[in-house]
Design a protein around this motif. Structure first.
Motif, PDB file in Angstrom:
ATOM      1  N   LYS A  90       0.841  -1.207   0.000  1.00  0.00           N
ATOM      2  CA  LYS A  90       0.000   0.000   0.000  1.00  0.00           C
ATOM      3  C   LYS A  90       0.873   1.252   0.000  1.00  0.00           C
ATOM      4  O   LYS A  90       0.581   2.212  -0.716  1.00  0.00           O
ATOM      5  N   ALA A  91       1.953   1.240   0.780  1.00  0.00           N
ATOM      6  CA  ALA A  91       2.864   2.389   0.793  1.00  0.00           C
ATOM      7  C   ALA A  91       3.473   2.598  -0.594  1.00  0.00           C
ATOM      8  O   ALA A  91       3.604   3.737  -1.055  1.00  0.00           O
ATOM      9  N   LEU A  92       3.842   1.508  -1.265  1.00  0.00           N
ATOM     10  CA  LEU A  92       4.374   1.608  -2.633  1.00  0.00           C
ATOM     11  C   LEU A  92       3.325   2.207  -3.561  1.00  0.00           C
ATOM     12  O   LEU A  92       3.611   3.131  -4.327  1.00  0.00           O
ATOM     13  N   SER A  93       2.109   1.713  -3.474  1.00  0.00           N
ATOM     14  CA  SER A  93       1.035   2.208  -4.329  1.00  0.00           C
ATOM     15  C   SER A  93       0.725   3.674  -4.048  1.00  0.00           C
ATOM     16  O   SER A  93       0.602   4.485  -4.969  1.00  0.00           O
ATOM     17  N   ASP A  94       0.619   4.033  -2.770  1.00  0.00           N
ATOM     18  CA  ASP A  94       0.292   5.411  -2.399  1.00  0.00           C
ATOM     19  C   ASP A  94       1.389   6.399  -2.827  1.00  0.00           C
ATOM     20  O   ASP A  94       1.095   7.526  -3.195  1.00  0.00           O
ATOM     21  N   GLY A  95       2.637   5.976  -2.782  1.00  0.00           N
ATOM     22  CA  GLY A  95       3.747   6.860  -3.130  1.00  0.00           C
ATOM     23  C   GLY A  95       4.292   6.640  -4.523  1.00  0.00           C
ATOM     24  O   GLY A  95       5.366   7.135  -4.864  1.00  0.00           O
ATOM     25  N   TYR A  96       3.535   5.923  -5.361  1.00  0.00           N
ATOM     26  CA  TYR A  96       4.084   5.495  -6.645  1.00  0.00           C
ATOM     27  C   TYR A  96       4.476   6.648  -7.569  1.00  0.00           C
ATOM     28  O   TYR A  96       5.481   6.551  -8.277  1.00  0.00           O
ATOM     29  N   GLU A  97       3.734   7.732  -7.576  1.00  0.00           N
ATOM     30  CA  GLU A  97       4.095   8.842  -8.472  1.00  0.00           C
ATOM     31  C   GLU A  97       5.486   9.373  -8.124  1.00  0.00           C
ATOM     32  O   GLU A  97       6.312   9.589  -9.008  1.00  0.00           O
ATOM     33  N   ARG A  98       5.732   9.587  -6.858  1.00  0.00           N
ATOM     34  CA  ARG A  98       7.037  10.085  -6.411  1.00  0.00           C
ATOM     35  C   ARG A  98       8.131   9.043  -6.645  1.00  0.00           C
ATOM     36  O   ARG A  98       9.243   9.366  -7.081  1.00  0.00           O
ATOM     37  N   ILE A  99       7.812   7.779  -6.371  1.00  0.00           N
ATOM     38  CA  ILE A  99       8.786   6.698  -6.564  1.00  0.00           C
ATOM     39  C   ILE A  99       9.136   6.560  -8.042  1.00  0.00           C
ATOM     40  O   ILE A  99      10.309   6.476  -8.406  1.00  0.00           O
ATOM     41  N   SER A 100       8.125   6.546  -8.905  1.00  0.00           N
ATOM     42  CA  SER A 100       8.401   6.371 -10.338  1.00  0.00           C
ATOM     43  C   SER A 100       9.150   7.575 -10.907  1.00  0.00           C
ATOM     44  O   SER A 100       9.980   7.415 -11.811  1.00  0.00           O
ATOM     45  N   ALA A 101       8.897   8.773 -10.381  1.00  0.00           N
ATOM     46  CA  ALA A 101       9.650   9.955 -10.827  1.00  0.00           C
ATOM     47  C   ALA A 101      11.122   9.793 -10.469  1.00  0.00           C
ATOM     48  O   ALA A 101      12.007  10.120 -11.267  1.00  0.00           O
ATOM     49  N   ARG A 102      11.400   9.252  -9.295  1.00  0.00           N
ATOM     50  CA  ARG A 102      12.788   9.030  -8.862  1.00  0.00           C
ATOM     51  C   ARG A 102      13.455   7.965  -9.737  1.00  0.00           C
ATOM     52  O   ARG A 102      14.624   8.099 -10.107  1.00  0.00           O
TER      53      ARG A 102
END
Length: 124
Positions: A90-102
């Motif tokens: 869930k944390a991965l999904s919720d933060g995915y935009e920021r993670i994928s930008a990185r």
């Protein structure tokens, strides 16, 4: 194991090709007629030692095997310490935009077939 990150985009009025379901890509033309707030379906796996989560992201239409540490999810994406597998995902999904930008920035700086993310990658 091949993993995929996919999104289904709802139709948008006035857009001829808006009923297409695509794999997320970074090419501007893929986003021209789609809402960016669409819900993502992320296929990810948790490592056997539960220390990281693996997933596939796309940059410049290239699949990149990604790995983010539990520590990064706990310290930067609100997963509680010792979180369950479901809470990590869930944390991965919720933060995915920021993670994928990185992931995209790291890939552009150092092209590779894999990207590893840790707490330091999200420090300002």
């Amino acid at each position: 194991m091949l993993l995929a990150v996919c999104a289904r985009f709802p139709p948008i009025e006035g857009c001829a090709n808006s009923r297409i379901s695509d794999t997320i890509k970074t090419s501007e033309s893929h986003f021209s007629c789609r809402k960016m707030t669409s819900k993502l379906s992320i296929h990810a796996t948790i490592s056997a030692d539960r220390a990281s989560v693996s997933f596939v992201a796309f940059s410049r239409e290239q699949a990149i095997q990604c790995n983010i540490t539990r520590k990064a999810l706990e310290q930067c994406f609100w997963a509680p310490a010792g979180a369950s597998d479901e809470r990590l995902l869930k944390a991965l999904s919720d933060g995915y935009e920021r993670i994928s930008a990185r992931v995209h920035r790291k890939f552009l700086a150092h092209p590779s077939s894999s990207v590893h993310l840790d707490v330091i990658d999200f420090s300002s």
